[in-house]
Design a protein around this motif. Structure first.
Motif, PDB file in Angstrom:
ATOM      1  N   VAL A  33     108.304  30.860  47.102  1.00  0.00           N
ATOM      2  CA  VAL A  33     108.153  31.456  48.435  1.00  0.00           C
ATOM      3  C   VAL A  33     109.403  32.283  48.743  1.00  0.00           C
ATOM      4  O   VAL A  33     110.520  31.781  48.649  1.00  0.00           O
ATOM      5  CB  VAL A  33     107.952  30.379  49.513  1.00  0.00           C
ATOM      6  N   ARG A  59     111.211  34.570  51.699  1.00  0.00           N
ATOM      7  CA  ARG A  59     111.202  34.831  53.143  1.00  0.00           C
ATOM      8  C   ARG A  59     112.315  35.803  53.510  1.00  0.00           C
ATOM      9  O   ARG A  59     113.373  35.805  52.885  1.00  0.00           O
ATOM     10  CB  ARG A  59     111.404  33.533  53.943  1.00  0.00           C
ATOM     11  N   LYS A  74     106.815  39.129  56.225  1.00  0.00           N
ATOM     12  CA  LYS A  74     108.068  38.387  56.265  1.00  0.00           C
ATOM     13  C   LYS A  74     108.092  37.257  55.246  1.00  0.00           C
ATOM     14  O   LYS A  74     109.179  36.784  54.881  1.00  0.00           O
ATOM     15  CB  LYS A  74     108.292  37.810  57.668  1.00  0.00           C
ATOM     16  N   VAL A  75     106.911  36.812  54.818  1.00  0.00           N
ATOM     17  CA  VAL A  75     106.818  35.725  53.840  1.00  0.00           C
ATOM     18  C   VAL A  75     105.860  36.143  52.734  1.00  0.00           C
ATOM     19  O   VAL A  75     104.742  36.597  53.011  1.00  0.00           O
ATOM     20  CB  VAL A  75     106.325  34.411  54.490  1.00  0.00           C
ATOM     21  N   HIS A  76     106.293  36.007  51.481  1.00  0.00           N
ATOM     22  CA  HIS A  76     105.436  36.257  50.330  1.00  0.00           C
ATOM     23  C   HIS A  76     105.396  35.001  49.467  1.00  0.00           C
ATOM     24  O   HIS A  76     106.437  34.419  49.165  1.00  0.00           O
ATOM     25  CB  HIS A  76     105.963  37.423  49.484  1.00  0.00           C
TER      26      HIS A  76
END
Length: 310
Positions: free
Chosen positions: A217, A219, A246-248
């Motif tokens: 993750v 961020r 904003k999060v992958h």
């Protein structure tokens, strides 16, 4: 510890086996302590925690509990942990603990806690201690009113504190010989512009020629795109993430070669935030066992290559 304060202790455990370790349950011998498991399934070299939270709102005086932790993988076992403490009814914190929340890297933070003592004898805080070098503590002059003494304690987190979680304590040293030290919990999280979790990706055992996929993750404080990955050979891959967010969540796939043994690679994630914005991820795997069906001949090492996700 002060009545009503948030008081926790974390028992950390690490999996040293090649097999997965599974914590099936934890039970307590006393209602004064509430246990919790942060992570039940632990892969090789991963860690988890048993969190013991003291019930300081309901109980007073000296109390203790035995926590029994049950493991059912890779084999059955029980481990007993002991916690004990003295909950004081004459000392109170407002708020109950220091919670700094999310703090941007490089900015620092502070919080004020009111420490109150009620009793007939003079009570003083003579010192405040902590093993965390990123804390600064200011203590006001005492305010005495009748049988009550009060202090305003200011905790400052230094701007150069590193990124990561904060789970620490302040120790209030008093002139009371019955309880000379009182803990105060401090928690929070220093957030870098870009963080990646986990930074050590343990994939466990993989058969020669086989593959395994696990998520990492990434961020950031603002939307970004993942533009590619860089590794020292072609054994790691993941799909494109071209939509800003904003999060992958990146599913990273390791393709094992035909030669057994420990494999460790450094994975660099490139983004449109610039070079070096994302911390490097260490990927570990153990290639072991019978080859997978259709496994190719031995993989020949290749020069460092960049894998574009566009």
């Amino acid at each position: 510890m002060a009545k009503g304060s948030k008081t926790e202790f974390r028992f950390i455990y690490r999996n040293l086996y090649e097999e997965d370790v599974h914590v099936s349950s934890v039970r307590t011998s006393c209602g004064c302590t509430q246990p919790a498991i942060t992570k039940k399934l632990i892969k090789t070299h991963e860690t988890g925690e048993i969190v013991a939270a003291f019930n300081t709102r309901t109980f007073l005086g000296q109390h203790g509990a035995t926590l029994t932790v049950t493991f059912d993988q890779p084999f059955y076992a029980e481990v007993q942990l002991r916690v004990a403490g003295n909950i004081r009814g004459d000392v109170a914190f407002e708020p109950a603990s220091v919670n700094l929340g999310n703090v941007d890297l490089g900015r620092g933070a502070e919080q004020v806690v009111r420490v109150t003592h009620i009793g007939s004898t003079p009570w003083e805080i003579t010192d405040v201690r902590s093993a965390n070098v990123n804390f600064e503590v200011l203590l006001s002059q005492p305010q005495h009113t009748g049988s009550q003494s009060a202090y305003d304690l200011t905790l400052r987190l230094k701007p150069d504190a590193p990124a990561g979680y904060i789970n620490d304590q302040l120790i209030l040293v008093t002139n009371d010989p019955r309880a000379a030290q009182i803990p105060m919990d401090v928690e929070g999280r220093v957030v870098a512009e870009v963080t990646v979790s986990p930074q050590l990706l343990a994939l466990g055992n993989v058969v020669p020629g086989g593959s395994v996929t696990k998520n990492i993750v990434v961020r950031a404080n603002r939307p970004f795109c993942v533009t590619g990955i860089v590794c020292n050979d072609g054994c790691l891959s993941c799909p494109a993430k071209e939509t800003p967010a904003k999060v992958h969540i990146l599913p990273v796939t390791f393709q094992a070669g035909d030669v057994g043994g420990q494999v460790e690679r450094e994975l660099t994630i490139t983004t449109d935030l610039g070079d070096g914005a994302v911390p490097v991820v260490t990927v570990q795997a153990m290639v072991d066992g019978a080859p997978a069906d259709g496994a190719s001949a031995r993989r020949k090492p290749s020069p460092q290559q960049s894998v574009s996700l566009r």
